[in-house]
Design a protein around this motif. Structure first.
Motif, PDB file in Angstrom:
ATOM      1  N   VAL A  84      -5.011   1.663  -5.175  1.00  9.94           N
ATOM      2  CA  VAL A  84      -3.894   2.591  -4.988  1.00  9.94           C
ATOM      3  C   VAL A  84      -4.319   3.923  -4.369  1.00  9.94           C
ATOM      4  CG1 VAL A  84      -2.487   1.577  -6.814  1.00  9.94           C
ATOM      5  CG2 VAL A  84      -4.083   3.403  -7.384  1.00  9.94           C
ATOM      6  N   LEU A  85      -5.587   4.036  -4.000  1.00  6.86           N
ATOM      7  CA  LEU A  85      -6.064   5.280  -3.391  1.00  6.86           C
ATOM      8  C   LEU A  85      -6.191   5.175  -1.869  1.00  6.86           C
ATOM      9  CD1 LEU A  85      -8.796   6.407  -5.964  1.00  6.86           C
ATOM     10  CD2 LEU A  85      -6.496   7.331  -5.653  1.00  6.86           C
ATOM     11  N   GLY A  86      -6.093   3.967  -1.336  1.00 11.62           N
ATOM     12  CA  GLY A  86      -6.257   3.789   0.102  1.00 11.62           C
ATOM     13  C   GLY A  86      -4.963   3.918   0.876  1.00 11.62           C
ATOM     14  N   ASP A  87      -5.099   3.862   2.203  1.00 15.22           N
ATOM     15  CA  ASP A  87      -3.941   3.978   3.082  1.00 15.22           C
ATOM     16  C   ASP A  87      -2.928   2.866   2.853  1.00 15.22           C
ATOM     17  OD1 ASP A  87      -5.389   6.033   4.096  1.00 15.22           O
ATOM     18  OD2 ASP A  87      -5.724   5.156   6.080  1.00 15.22           O
ATOM     19  N   ASP A  88      -3.414   1.705   2.388  1.00 11.74           N
ATOM     20  CA  ASP A  88      -2.526   0.556   2.228  1.00 11.74           C
ATOM     21  C   ASP A  88      -2.027   0.399   0.796  1.00 11.74           C
ATOM     22  OD1 ASP A  88      -4.942  -0.091   1.130  1.00 11.74           O
ATOM     23  OD2 ASP A  88      -5.153  -2.037   2.128  1.00 11.74           O
ATOM     24  N   ALA A  89      -2.013   1.493   0.039  1.00 12.75           N
ATOM     25  CA  ALA A  89      -1.620   1.422  -1.369  1.00 12.75           C
ATOM     26  C   ALA A  89      -0.212   0.866  -1.542  1.00 12.75           C
ATOM     27  CB  ALA A  89      -1.721   2.802  -2.015  1.00 12.75           C
ATOM     28  N   THR A  90       0.725   1.336  -0.718  1.00 14.45           N
ATOM     29  CA  THR A  90       2.100   0.854  -0.873  1.00 14.45           C
ATOM     30  C   THR A  90       2.179  -0.634  -0.575  1.00 14.45           C
ATOM     31  OG1 THR A  90       2.535   1.672   1.348  1.00 14.45           O
ATOM     32  CG2 THR A  90       3.301   3.019  -0.482  1.00 14.45           C
ATOM     33  N   TYR A  91       1.420  -1.087   0.407  1.00 10.07           N
ATOM     34  CA  TYR A  91       1.429  -2.515   0.730  1.00 10.07           C
ATOM     35  C   TYR A  91       0.903  -3.343  -0.437  1.00 10.07           C
ATOM     36  CZ  TYR A  91       0.172  -7.029   2.601  1.00 10.07           C
ATOM     37  OH  TYR A  91       0.029  -8.376   2.766  1.00 10.07           O
TER      38      TYR A  91
END
Length: 232
Positions: free
Chosen positions: A201-208
């Motif tokens: 949940v800390l990366g750019d793709d967290a929402t994905y």
């Protein structure tokens, strides 16, 4: 549906703040660190809610991403200590719940994200349903066990989700103890849990990543909504 990715970066300090709060769960410390809470926890979490509106709509147009400080998708940090022996004033986790447009509280079928140090997970379904809701869910399982088993098979297929929540120790009143779905009929909660990591949940793709798990669990929510007379 496969939700699209959005940019929503939660800061490392979100988990560090919550860990520090667990060690200093008192009003004086929180007041001294109010600005840090706003910058590292509340505002990033509200931005996550805003960015999640599109992925959520791809799952169901009847669920709401409401980025408000009170009464929206983000749970308050303050604990209700009125009936608790633990008088610690603050929660040491951040909770985000996307509720049904007709759901007035946390007990309606929904999609939940839990953020705490070393404890990140999604919870999808209905938690502590009211007596009438619980009776309707159990009745639907008892009446169409094959349909219920098909939903279970679909949501458990990837191995990334498991059922959680509380169950009765004995069969509910009126339920045959030999019923093939007895263990599910004993459930008090109908929730799927999917474990995640802080890195997820800390990366750019967290929402994905979050939306992908929500999407896998969506057949349960769709089934629950149908049973409870809600659109999905």
């Amino acid at each position: 549906p496969t939700p699209g990715a959005c940019m929503a970066i939660l800061p490392d300090d979100l988990f560090e703040f919550l860990a520090d709060l667990a060690d200093n769960n008192e009003r004086a410390w929180f007041k001294a660190n109010q600005e840090r809470f706003e910058a590292s926890v509340r505002e990033p979490a509200l931005q996550f809610v805003r960015d999640f509106e599109s992925p959520l709509r791809a799952i169901s147009s009847h669920y709401v991403a409401e980025a408000s400080k009170s009464g929206g998708s983000l749970f308050r940090i303050f604990r209700d200590v009125r009936f608790s022996k633990d008088k610690s004033p603050y929660k040491t986790h951040t909770g985000i719940q996307f509720r049904h447009e007709q759901g007035k509280d946390a007990h309606a079928p929904g999609f939940y994200l839990h953020l705490a140090p070393n404890e990140v997970f999604v919870g999808v379904g209905v938690w502590h349903p009211a007596k009438e809701q619980l009776a309707a869910i159990r009745g639907a399982i008892a009446k169409d066990t094959a349909g219920w088993e098909a939903v279970k098979a679909e949501v458990l297929a990837s191995g990334r989700l498991r059922f959680g929540g509380e169950s009765l120790s004995r069969p509910p009143r009126g339920i045959d103890k030999e019923h093939p779905a007895l263990e599910d009929l004993k459930r008090k909660d109908f929730i799927l849990v999917g474990d995640m990591t802080e890195a997820d949940v800390l990366g750019d793709d967290a929402t994905y990543r979050v939306a992908a798990l929500f999407g896998e669990a969506a057949p349960l929510v769709s089934w629950l909504c149908a049973v409870l007379g809600l659109p999905f």
